[in-house]
Design a protein around this motif. Structure first.
Motif, PDB file in Angstrom:
ATOM      1  N   PHE A 319       0.815  -1.099   0.053  1.00 12.28           N
ATOM      2  CA  PHE A 319       0.073   0.035  -0.060  1.00 12.28           C
ATOM      3  C   PHE A 319       0.925   1.178   0.041  1.00 12.28           C
ATOM      4  CE2 PHE A 319      -1.685   3.257   2.606  1.00 12.28           C
ATOM      5  CZ  PHE A 319      -2.869   3.795   1.903  1.00 12.28           C
ATOM      6  N   ILE A 320       0.671   2.232  -0.797  1.00  9.82           N
ATOM      7  CA  ILE A 320       1.252   3.530  -0.863  1.00  9.82           C
ATOM      8  C   ILE A 320       0.397   4.517  -0.615  1.00  9.82           C
ATOM      9  CG2 ILE A 320       2.677   5.014  -2.336  1.00  9.82           C
ATOM     10  CD1 ILE A 320       3.415   2.711  -3.962  1.00  9.82           C
ATOM     11  N   GLU A 321       0.606   5.427   0.601  1.00 10.20           N
ATOM     12  CA  GLU A 321      -0.456   6.333   0.921  1.00 10.20           C
ATOM     13  C   GLU A 321      -0.511   7.598  -0.156  1.00 10.20           C
ATOM     14  OE1 GLU A 321       0.065  10.084   3.888  1.00 10.20           O
ATOM     15  OE2 GLU A 321       1.350   8.368   4.083  1.00 10.20           O
ATOM     16  N   ASP A 322      -1.517   7.902  -0.513  1.00  7.79           N
ATOM     17  CA  ASP A 322      -1.976   8.824  -1.480  1.00  7.79           C
ATOM     18  C   ASP A 322      -0.853  10.259  -1.315  1.00  7.79           C
ATOM     19  OD1 ASP A 322      -3.953   7.429  -2.843  1.00  7.79           O
ATOM     20  OD2 ASP A 322      -5.476   8.625  -1.812  1.00  7.79           O
ATOM     21  N   GLY A 323      -0.180  10.641  -2.129  1.00 10.01           N
ATOM     22  CA  GLY A 323       0.603  11.993  -2.103  1.00 10.01           C
ATOM     23  C   GLY A 323       2.040  11.632  -1.418  1.00 10.01           C
ATOM     24  N   LEU A 324       2.382  10.248  -1.255  1.00 13.85           N
ATOM     25  CA  LEU A 324       3.429  10.111  -0.544  1.00 13.85           C
ATOM     26  C   LEU A 324       4.591  10.385  -1.392  1.00 13.85           C
ATOM     27  CD1 LEU A 324       5.279   9.106   1.927  1.00 13.85           C
ATOM     28  CD2 LEU A 324       4.955   6.635   1.123  1.00 13.85           C
ATOM     29  N   ILE A 325       4.699   9.859  -2.542  1.00 14.35           N
ATOM     30  CA  ILE A 325       6.000   9.796  -3.362  1.00 14.35           C
ATOM     31  C   ILE A 325       6.324  11.622  -3.757  1.00 14.35           C
ATOM     32  CG2 ILE A 325       6.992   9.390  -5.686  1.00 14.35           C
ATOM     33  CD1 ILE A 325       6.181   7.133  -3.603  1.00 14.35           C
ATOM     34  N   ASP A 326       5.026  12.379  -4.108  1.00 16.76           N
ATOM     35  CA  ASP A 326       5.270  13.753  -4.191  1.00 16.76           C
ATOM     36  C   ASP A 326       5.727  14.324  -3.002  1.00 16.76           C
ATOM     37  OD1 ASP A 326       4.160  13.490  -6.938  1.00 16.76           O
ATOM     38  OD2 ASP A 326       2.259  13.838  -6.499  1.00 16.76           O
ATOM     39  N   TYR A 327       5.108  14.008  -1.990  1.00 16.31           N
ATOM     40  CA  TYR A 327       5.733  14.595  -0.476  1.00 16.31           C
ATOM     41  C   TYR A 327       6.954  14.286  -0.317  1.00 16.31           C
ATOM     42  CZ  TYR A 327       6.428  15.224   4.409  1.00 16.31           C
ATOM     43  OH  TYR A 327       7.047  16.059   5.616  1.00 16.31           O
ATOM     44  N   PHE A 328       7.677  13.077  -0.866  1.00 17.22           N
ATOM     45  CA  PHE A 328       9.143  12.808  -0.605  1.00 17.22           C
ATOM     46  C   PHE A 328       9.870  13.833  -1.682  1.00 17.22           C
ATOM     47  CE2 PHE A 328      12.923  10.342  -2.190  1.00 17.22           C
ATOM     48  CZ  PHE A 328      13.495   9.975  -0.866  1.00 17.22           C
ATOM     49  N   LYS A 329       9.353  13.903  -2.780  1.00 19.13           N
ATOM     50  CA  LYS A 329      10.311  14.764  -3.839  1.00 19.13           C
ATOM     51  C   LYS A 329      10.270  16.068  -3.247  1.00 19.13           C
ATOM     52  CE  LYS A 329       8.753  12.010  -7.901  1.00 19.13           C
ATOM     53  NZ  LYS A 329       7.801  11.821  -9.151  1.00 19.13           N
ATOM     54  N   GLU A 330       9.083  16.628  -2.798  1.00 17.76           N
ATOM     55  CA  GLU A 330       9.160  18.014  -2.642  1.00 17.76           C
ATOM     56  C   GLU A 330      10.090  18.140  -1.304  1.00 17.76           C
ATOM     57  OE1 GLU A 330       5.874  21.418  -1.064  1.00 17.76           O
ATOM     58  OE2 GLU A 330       5.223  19.564  -1.655  1.00 17.76           O
TER      59      GLU A 330
END
Length: 395
Positions: A319-330
């Motif tokens: 499971f990947i939390e919604d927005g997790l990858i974008d949060y990490f990049k930012e």
């Protein structure tokens, strides 16, 4: 479900009791198809009498000694808290057992709001003091990026080691001789060394090669510090769940009812850097599914039907939390292009960098004595000092 599984068109042998297959580092199977990791867990169950009256008596004797050694002190033990299930439930049990714990939190600045609130709710109702160490956020992120640049899977290793160091420091500060940990080999198992390895030299060497900022606030535990805490200060590490029955689902229900505690969706997902490592980084870059520890443990302990654990592990991505990858990049200040470049760094492992592994192996007899005295966890002795990783010998 038999003892083989087809994955990507290839047949693999799979343990007849848990879900580990032949690709797990250091694995081998007996004549009945049971893997050596399952036998190690059987040995642990026998040694610690987990969930049996004798196991409970063993823990009661330890608790009595903690109370004696803590007499006249403000605290008699320290416990690391993250806002997760294990540490929250164990903290409540320590109070129930009449202990006077100091809660310790290492803030790597990636906590979820849920985790922060859980800590506040549980400690507030239990009236437990909190000792928090906050690392500089830019320094922490620089270490995390160093591990990405190094091409190794232990992205969040610096957090685990720092928490251990901070707990030791807090114990020494308040003259406490016991560090309490919420690990359960029944529900979590012990990670094969090929999956995850870390020590102070490993973190320092990778950061020296790939980091940009000096380590000023990061609480690194080097070998001399480890020896100071274990040999000089004689601070013991106790894992109560190794002696008693422990069920995560029951623990979550208890926490929700007693403290209005909130579940965060999965093992270690209460911290966003750990969630990124487990849900995305390791799975899609290295083909490592960190769920195998808890799923294998649940299957061998019959906490979950083996077929169900196999289906989740082999057929359902994490499971990947919604927005997790974008949060990490930012948070890391990475463009899409920079992120993809880091994800495509050639894969390596701890053997490509400097570590204490050979030193741990050379000092294996010493660490056996330390493990017997509860000065280091028995799992450390098995995983870090053995050249052939786990074996079926009895500990």
């Amino acid at each position: 479900m038999g003892n083989t599984i087809i994955q990507k068109g290839k047949e693999k042998q799979i343990c007849s009791r848990c879900i580990y297959d032949e690709t797990v580092n250091g694995i081998y199977f007996d004549d009945n198809g049971v893997c050596n990791f399952c036998h190690t867990m059987e040995n642990f169950l026998e040694k610690y009498q987990t969930g049996k009256p004798e196991g409970k008596k063993k823990l009661e004797r330890i608790i009595s000694q903690i109370k004696i050694d803590g007499k006249g002190k403000k605290y008699d033990c320290v416990i690391g808290v993250s806002g997760g299930t294990d540490s929250s439930f164990l903290l409540a049990k320590l109070i129930e057992w009449g202990l006077r714990p100091l809660a310790v939190h290492y803030d790597n600045t990636w906590n979820t709001a849920i985790a922060t609130e859980n800590i506040r709710k549980v400690l507030g109702k239990l009236n437990v003091d909190l000792y928090t160490y906050v690392v500089d956020n830019k320094e922490a992120d620089d270490i995390f990026q160093s591990f990405m640049k190094a091409g190794v899977p232990e992205l969040d290793a610096s957090t685990d080691l720092a928490l251990a160091e901070v707990m030791y420091r807090a114990a020494a500060k308040f003259n406490v001789k016991y560090v309490i940990e919420g690990h359960s080999f029944v529900t979590e198992g012990i990670a094969p060394i090929g999956s995850m390895y870390f020590d102070g030299k490993y973190i320092k060497s990778i950061h020296k090669l790939f980091g940009k900022l000096p380590m000023k606030t990061y609480p690194l535990m080097n070998f001399s510090a480890m020896m100071k805490w274990t040999l000089l200060k004689r601070i013991k590490k106790i894992r109560p769940f190794w002696y008693i029955d422990y069920n995560k689902e029951d623990a979550r229900n208890y926490l929700q009812n007693e403290f209005n505690w909130e579940y965060y969706g999965g093992h270690h997902l209460e911290n966003r850097i750990t969630a990124f490592q487990h849900s995305y980084f390791n799975y899609y870059k290295f083909g490592i599914d960190n769920r195998n520890l808890s799923l294998a443990a649940s299957a061998r302990s019959r906490l979950m039907p083996r077929n169900e654990a196999i289906d989740i592990y082999y057929n359902q991505p994490p499971f990947i939390e919604d927005g997790l990858i974008d949060y990490f990049k930012e948070r890391m200040g990475l463009s899409d292009e920079q992120f993809e470049k880091l994800m495509n760094v050639p894969n390596k492992n701890y053997k490509n960098y400097k570590t204490y592994k050979s030193l741990f192996e050379a000092l294996r007899p010493l660490f056996y004595l330390l493990a017997k005295a509860n000065l280091v966890p028995m799992s450390f002795y098995i995983k870090y000092t053995s050249k052939d990783n786990m074996t079926q010998r009895k500990y």
